[in-house]
Enzyme design. Structure first.
Site, PDB file in Angstrom:
ATOM      1  N   GLY A 149       0.911  -1.323   0.025  1.00 57.87           N
ATOM      2  CA  GLY A 149       0.077  -0.167   0.134  1.00 57.87           C
ATOM      3  C   GLY A 149       0.754   1.171   0.006  1.00 57.87           C
ATOM      4  O   GLY A 149       0.560   2.184  -0.648  1.00 57.87           O
ATOM      5  N   THR A 150       2.018   1.336   0.868  1.00 59.88           N
ATOM      6  CA  THR A 150       2.547   2.627   0.987  1.00 59.88           C
ATOM      7  C   THR A 150       3.381   2.738  -0.603  1.00 59.88           C
ATOM      8  O   THR A 150       3.308   3.805  -0.895  1.00 59.88           O
ATOM      9  CB  THR A 150       3.706   2.372   2.040  1.00 59.88           C
ATOM     10  OG1 THR A 150       3.053   2.416   3.240  1.00 59.88           O
ATOM     11  CG2 THR A 150       4.784   3.591   1.990  1.00 59.88           C
ATOM     12  N   ASN A 176      -8.984   3.614   7.554  1.00 60.70           N
ATOM     13  CA  ASN A 176      -8.213   2.795   8.187  1.00 60.70           C
ATOM     14  C   ASN A 176      -8.468   2.620   9.863  1.00 60.70           C
ATOM     15  O   ASN A 176      -8.688   1.649  10.587  1.00 60.70           O
ATOM     16  CB  ASN A 176      -6.709   2.304   8.202  1.00 60.70           C
ATOM     17  CG  ASN A 176      -5.970   4.019   8.448  1.00 60.70           C
ATOM     18  OD1 ASN A 176      -6.426   4.860   7.971  1.00 60.70           O
ATOM     19  ND2 ASN A 176      -5.011   3.997   9.111  1.00 60.70           N
ATOM     20  N   GLN A 193      -7.809  -0.548   2.499  1.00 62.30           N
ATOM     21  CA  GLN A 193      -8.879  -1.127   3.427  1.00 62.30           C
ATOM     22  C   GLN A 193     -10.165  -1.679   3.016  1.00 62.30           C
ATOM     23  O   GLN A 193     -11.005  -2.350   3.787  1.00 62.30           O
ATOM     24  CB  GLN A 193      -9.331  -0.174   4.856  1.00 62.30           C
ATOM     25  CG  GLN A 193      -7.966   0.352   5.584  1.00 62.30           C
ATOM     26  CD  GLN A 193      -7.580  -0.651   6.593  1.00 62.30           C
ATOM     27  OE1 GLN A 193      -8.353  -1.905   6.952  1.00 62.30           O
ATOM     28  NE2 GLN A 193      -6.300  -0.688   6.973  1.00 62.30           N
ATOM     29  N   SER A 204      -3.209  -3.505  -1.143  1.00 60.76           N
ATOM     30  CA  SER A 204      -2.281  -4.387  -0.292  1.00 60.76           C
ATOM     31  C   SER A 204      -2.852  -5.778  -0.034  1.00 60.76           C
ATOM     32  O   SER A 204      -3.960  -5.891   0.786  1.00 60.76           O
ATOM     33  CB  SER A 204      -1.938  -3.334   0.690  1.00 60.76           C
ATOM     34  OG  SER A 204      -0.869  -4.230   1.575  1.00 60.76           O
ATOM     35  N   HIS A 250      -1.738  -8.005   2.134  1.00 62.81           N
ATOM     36  CA  HIS A 250      -1.957  -8.555   3.554  1.00 62.81           C
ATOM     37  C   HIS A 250      -2.960  -8.224   4.353  1.00 62.81           C
ATOM     38  O   HIS A 250      -3.374  -8.541   5.605  1.00 62.81           O
ATOM     39  CB  HIS A 250      -0.563  -8.438   4.238  1.00 62.81           C
ATOM     40  CG  HIS A 250      -0.225  -6.998   4.628  1.00 62.81           C
ATOM     41  ND1 HIS A 250      -0.790  -6.703   6.118  1.00 62.81           N
ATOM     42  CD2 HIS A 250       0.077  -5.642   4.219  1.00 62.81           C
ATOM     43  CE1 HIS A 250      -0.420  -5.267   6.197  1.00 62.81           C
ATOM     44  NE2 HIS A 250      -0.198  -4.576   4.928  1.00 62.81           N
ATOM     45  N   THR A 270      13.177  -6.938  -9.995  1.00 67.81           N
ATOM     46  CA  THR A 270      12.548  -8.099 -10.285  1.00 67.81           C
ATOM     47  C   THR A 270      11.175  -8.508  -9.478  1.00 67.81           C
ATOM     48  O   THR A 270      11.190  -8.398  -8.198  1.00 67.81           O
ATOM     49  CB  THR A 270      13.658  -9.363  -9.751  1.00 67.81           C
ATOM     50  OG1 THR A 270      14.907  -9.181 -10.744  1.00 67.81           O
ATOM     51  CG2 THR A 270      13.163 -10.862 -10.177  1.00 67.81           C
ATOM     52  N   CYS A 295       0.848   7.093  22.543  1.00 70.87           N
ATOM     53  CA  CYS A 295       1.610   6.077  22.776  1.00 70.87           C
ATOM     54  C   CYS A 295       1.816   5.115  21.559  1.00 70.87           C
ATOM     55  O   CYS A 295       3.010   4.376  21.453  1.00 70.87           O
ATOM     56  CB  CYS A 295       1.403   5.383  24.181  1.00 70.87           C
ATOM     57  SG  CYS A 295       1.681   6.427  25.510  1.00 70.87           S
TER      58      CYS A 295
END
Lengths: 392, 142
Positions: free
Chosen positions: A74-75, A155, A183, A203, A205, A241, A331
């Site tokens: 995705g990035t 997301n 998403q 993406s 995954h 590749t 955090c």
């Protein structure tokens, strides 16, 4: 109920499905050839890549498999889409429109273009449920606008934007339109013609495919400056590749998600999502739902702010109960700021720090949801008892 | 990410709560950065005889609050003032580097409470003296 392990963070990533893994396996050793080579071993790899490209094109309703570029995820797809079109069209204009709640892969790429290549970027605000107002988009368009990039579904809060409408506005002004659909793919219908998009990122995954593989749809005729220089792979638009096992995995994951039973199971995920939302609202006071209700929300997404407590503390407590979830607190963002998405909705810093995201997928059961709903109020109570902000 | 000791204190925080009529209160942090710690102290003859905390914050914020109450309990005020954020982090077998500044505020809360006590102590003595004088005056007037 000890030794539990409940995974509620499918928006972050998902496990590779066994059938996907099985299809990938021979491409690590048996069919290891470089698709660019000439001998017959390479033909096996090359055919696998072509088959996958056709599947992605078919899944997205693209006219032609040449409109699909394989990337590392995705990035990279977002970077290639945004930088690639902006740089290709810079002589036409240097203005980009996006939204305040984009993924960082789009936001930081836009900021990069502002900082290094003198582009100007308009960041559209969203309403309190996370929707971009099409009227705001119309007003933001300038003669030098060359690209509009607005994510299909968020997301964090699951808001599904009116992409078809936004895309139509872009096209009626002759502006290229990109959407980050990372998403959305395999969760809600994604058809590039229905959505009026020129570029679309996905993406593997996120839908039980492997990490490190994604794709960018590029409508025929869309100018794109490659961001990776080297060999002639991907019709000279992305050198390097091919990640053949990954590409096979992406194809297998799309085929898995096309299955009828999998499609029907989405209704069950929606039922579980709404059960969590309703029970939390009934049982935990000072809880605020982030994002919309109903069919404008991603099937598996739940996101709440719990006032007077902080997100990381909630995650640590849930983890002790065997439940993996996520939060938009500072955090967990790796900075001192809480989630930019929650702040854009108008949440205060204090409230945004107390967010919890649960993201469901096909593997989750009602039993898991019930266990979570039993444990969560106890955790919230425990942390509120400890909080100086909470007055019983 | 966290040491076992941090997790142990986070799971079983010591001295959570408030003290009624505390002799000193220290509060640090703000909701913007996501950490607020409030310490309540009972002080007798220069010794911290009871200490409790309330904290809004992450795992490190809760664990450091809990640890500082353990370190300060029973100490005289001079020794308590020697407790620093570093002392607290060390006693917890270390904190992740990104937590050292944002969530390690417990020692500052303790210092603030003691300073609060000392300045309030001055006020109380003054006002008690004044009260005493006023009473005297009243008596004299009668």
């Amino acid at each position: 109920m000890d030794e539990k392990s409940i995974y509620f963070d499918h928006a972050a990533t998902t496990p590779v499905a066994p059938e996907v893994k099985e299809e990938m396996d021979p491409y690590f050793d048996k069919y290891f050839g470089n698709p660019s080579s000439l001998y017959s071993l390479a033909m096996d790899s090359s055919r696998a890549v072509t088959r996958a490209r056709e599947k992605v094109a078919d899944f997205l309703g693209a006219d032609n498999e040449r409109e699909i570029i394989f990337t590392s995820g995705g990035t990279e797809s977002d970077n290639l889409a945004v930088k690639g079109t902006a740089m290709a069209l810079k002589d036409k204009g240097k203005h980009i429109i996006t939204s305040e709640i984009e993924h960082h892969a789009v936001l930081h790429t836009c900021q990069y273009l502002e900082d290094n290549l003198d582009f100007e970027v308009t960041y559209l605000p969203v309403d309190d449920e996370g929707f971009v107002d099409p009227q705001d988009l119309k007003k933001a368009i300038r003669p030098d606008t060359v690209l509009i990039t607005i994510m299909m579904a968020n997301n964090e809060i699951g808001t599904i934007q009116p992409i078809a409408k936004l895309g139509q506005i872009a096209h009626s002004n002759d502006i290229i339109f990109h959407t980050d659909a990372v998403q959305s793919v395999a969760k809600v219908p994604v058809d590039v013609d229905d959505l009026n998009v020129d570029l679309l990122s996905l993406s593997a995954h996120k839908f039980n495919g492997p990490k490190g593989i994604g794709a960018l749809y590029v409508r025929q005729g869309t100018k794109l400056l490659p961001q990776m220089q080297g060999g002639a792979q991907e019709k000279k638009r992305r050198a390097g590749t091919e990640n053949v096992p990954g590409i096979v995995g992406l194809r297998a994951a799309l085929e898995l998600n096309e299955k009828k039973e999998r499609q029907e199971d989405i209704q069950r995920i929606i039922y579980l999502r709404d059960k969590i939302i309703n029970k939390i609202e009934d049982n935990i006071d000072a809880s605020i739902l982030n994002g919309p209700r109903g069919d404008k929300r991603l099937p598996g997404n739940v996101n709440f702010c719990f006032r007077y407590i902080e997100g990381e503390s909630m995650l640590l407590n849930l983890d002790m109960k065997g439940i993996a979830a996520s939060s938009g607190s500072a955090c967990t963002s790796g900075s001192l700021e809480p989630s930019h998405v929650l702040l854009a909705l108008g949440r205060s810093h204090e409230v945004a720090h107390g967010s919890l995201r649960v993201s469901l997928n096909h593997s989750n059961t009602e039993k898991e949801v019930d266990y979570f709903l039993e444990e969560l109020p106890k955790i919230v109570d425990k942390l509120r008892d400890m909080s100086p902000l909470y007055e019983g | 990410m966290y040491s076992d000791k941090v997790m142990e204190h986070f799971n079983n925080p010591r001295n959570v709560g408030e003290i009624e009529n505390p002799d000193a209160v220290g509060e640090v942090g703000n909701p913007v950065c996501g950490d607020i710690m409030k310490l309540f102290l009972k002080i007798e003859d220069n010794i911290i005889t009871d200490i409790k905390f309330k904290t809004f914050g992450c795992g490190a914020a809760v664990a450091t609050s809990s640890m500082v109450t353990e370190l300060a309990q029973g100490k005289d005020l001079e020794s308590a003032l020697e407790i620093t954020n570093e002392t607290v982090a060390e006693a917890l077998d270390g904190l992740p580097s990104q937590k050292m500044h944002c969530s390690n505020l417990a020692a500052e809360a303790l210092q603030e409470a003691i300073e609060d006590y000392r300045s309030a102590g001055d006020d109380t003595e003054e006002s008690e003296n004044q009260k005493g004088q006023e009473t005297k005056k009243t008596v004299e007037a009668k």
